[in-house]
Design an enzyme around this catalytic site. Structure first.
Site, mmCIF file in Angstrom:
data_model
loop_
_atom_site.group_PDB
_atom_site.id
_atom_site.type_symbol
_atom_site.label_atom_id
_atom_site.label_comp_id
_atom_site.label_asym_id
_atom_site.label_seq_id
_atom_site.Cartn_x
_atom_site.Cartn_y
_atom_site.Cartn_z
ATOM 1 N N HIS A 80 0.760 -1.151 0.046
ATOM 2 C CA HIS A 80 -0.055 -0.046 0.081
ATOM 3 C C HIS A 80 0.800 1.272 0.066
ATOM 4 O O HIS A 80 0.559 2.062 -0.941
ATOM 5 C CB HIS A 80 -1.090 -0.044 1.305
HETATM 6 C C1 BDR Z 1 -3.166 1.024 5.106
HETATM 7 O O1 BDR Z 1 -3.325 0.782 6.412
HETATM 8 C C2 BDR Z 1 -2.183 0.213 6.971
HETATM 9 O O2 BDR Z 1 -2.398 -0.864 7.608
HETATM 10 C C3 BDR Z 1 -1.148 0.139 6.011
HETATM 11 O O3 BDR Z 1 0.111 0.563 6.659
HETATM 12 C C4 BDR Z 1 -1.590 1.121 4.938
HETATM 13 O O4 BDR Z 1 -1.031 2.350 5.336
HETATM 14 C C5 BDR Z 1 -3.776 0.254 4.242
HETATM 15 O O5 BDR Z 1 -5.099 0.138 4.209
#
Ligand code: BDR
Ligand code: CA
Length: 309
Positions: A239
């Site tokens: 992500h």
């Molecule tokens: C986002 O949520 C967090 O758990 C990850 O680091 C990322 O920024 C993904 O939904």
């Protein structure tokens, strides 16, 4: 070289975004601000410094920020990221002291002293940035750009929720902060789950084997972080590195310019990011939302940066 500040909640994929930033010659990291999200803020602040110390990059200041979202208690994601927030990667506790300023004051000082040439990359809940904009209302004007990982926009088959069936973790965690940030009028680019849940952007066990063939310090730490995610979840979602990659090669992505409404409160629809038709935008500014990514080319870029000597 792009001057960036990283506002983050490390977190396995935040740490991977930090590694990618440190390994990318296009980017100069001016500082890191940390927020509660994947883990409590003491842990995310420790984790940012654990990674910096591993690379002996202790000249990069880390300023700690909000311990909880604006209106809600923190719901961490340690069940995903491991009890230390970094997949039990074995890095020692930090020795580097925190910067004396709070995250919002640190952001305000650096950004307002700049010639509007600082890019803020937000890969956690938007709490610190909302605090900064509330305390320093002129601040959005001084930002060159704000790139954020957040939201689920229903633009691809993968753009559903991960915290709820409808909402992405960072936005769900602090929807009131996201509302403030999405309405601030800065030049905003958002990369959502539409991109990062696409399997062509995720690392799998073959990629892990490839990473393990390299014995550089970066590859070694990356392998530990990625292995933890792959063992438990079958793949490692990138992500936060995807958000950073928009600064490394904009041609990897397509964007549309749209008004986005964030649903606040604590109902079933908390944290939904809804693209509005232009005629219904009311006063909402337009933001850039990623609609497509070249997954294989993104992974190639990520791996080349991680594996380069
Ligand atoms: C986002 O949520 C967090 O758990 C990850 O680091 C990322 O920024 C993904 O939904
Ligand atoms: Ca994150």
């Amino acid at each position: 070289m792009k001057k960036v500040i990283l506002d983050m909640d490390p977190g396995i994929d935040d740490a991977l975004a930090l590694l990618l930033a440190l390994r990318s010659p296009e980017i100069q990291v001016l500082g890191i601000t940390t927020v509660a999200g994947n883990a409590p803020v003491e842990m995310t602040s420790a984790n940012a410094r654990r990674v910096l110390e591993y690379f002996e990059m202790t000249n990069i200041p880390v300023a700690t920020g909000a311990a909880k979202p604006l209106n809600h208690p923190l719901v961490d994601a340690l069940n995903y990221h491991g009890p230390d927030g970094l997949g039990q990667c074995g890095l020692p506790p930090p020795r580097l002291p925190l910067h004396p300023a709070k995250a919002w004051d640190f952001l305000a000082q650096l950004i307002s002293d700049s010639q509007a040439n600082i890019i803020l990359v937000a890969t956690g809940p938007l709490t610190n940035i909302a605090h900064a904009f509330q305390r320093y209302p002129e601040l959005p004007k001084f930002l060159a750009k704000l790139v954020l990982m957040g939201g689920a926009y229903d633009l691809t088959p993968f753009g559903k929720g991960n915290q709820t069936p409808f909402a992405e973790f960072n936005i769900w965690q602090d929807p009131e902060a996201a509302y403030i940030v999405f309405s601030c009028g800065a030049d905003i680019s958002a990369v959502g789950l539409d991109m990062s849940m696409d399997p062509t952007t995720c690392l799998n066990s073959q990629h892990l084997e490839q990473i393990k063939t390299s014995h550089t310090p970066t590859a070694h730490l990356t392998a530990k972080l990625v292995e933890y995610a792959i063992k438990r979840h079958g793949r490692c979602e990138l992500h936060d590195p995807l958000a950073l990659a928009t600064l490394l090669d904009a041609s990897l992505f397509d964007f549309i310019s749209v008004p986005v409404e964030v649903i606040t409160g604590d109902g079933w629809d908390r944290g939904i990011t809804r693209i509005l038709p232009l005629e219904k935008r009311d006063k909402l500014p337009l933001i850039q939302v990623a609609t497509a990514v070249d997954g294989p080319r993104f992974l190639k870029l990520f791996l080349s940066r991680i594996l380069e000597e």
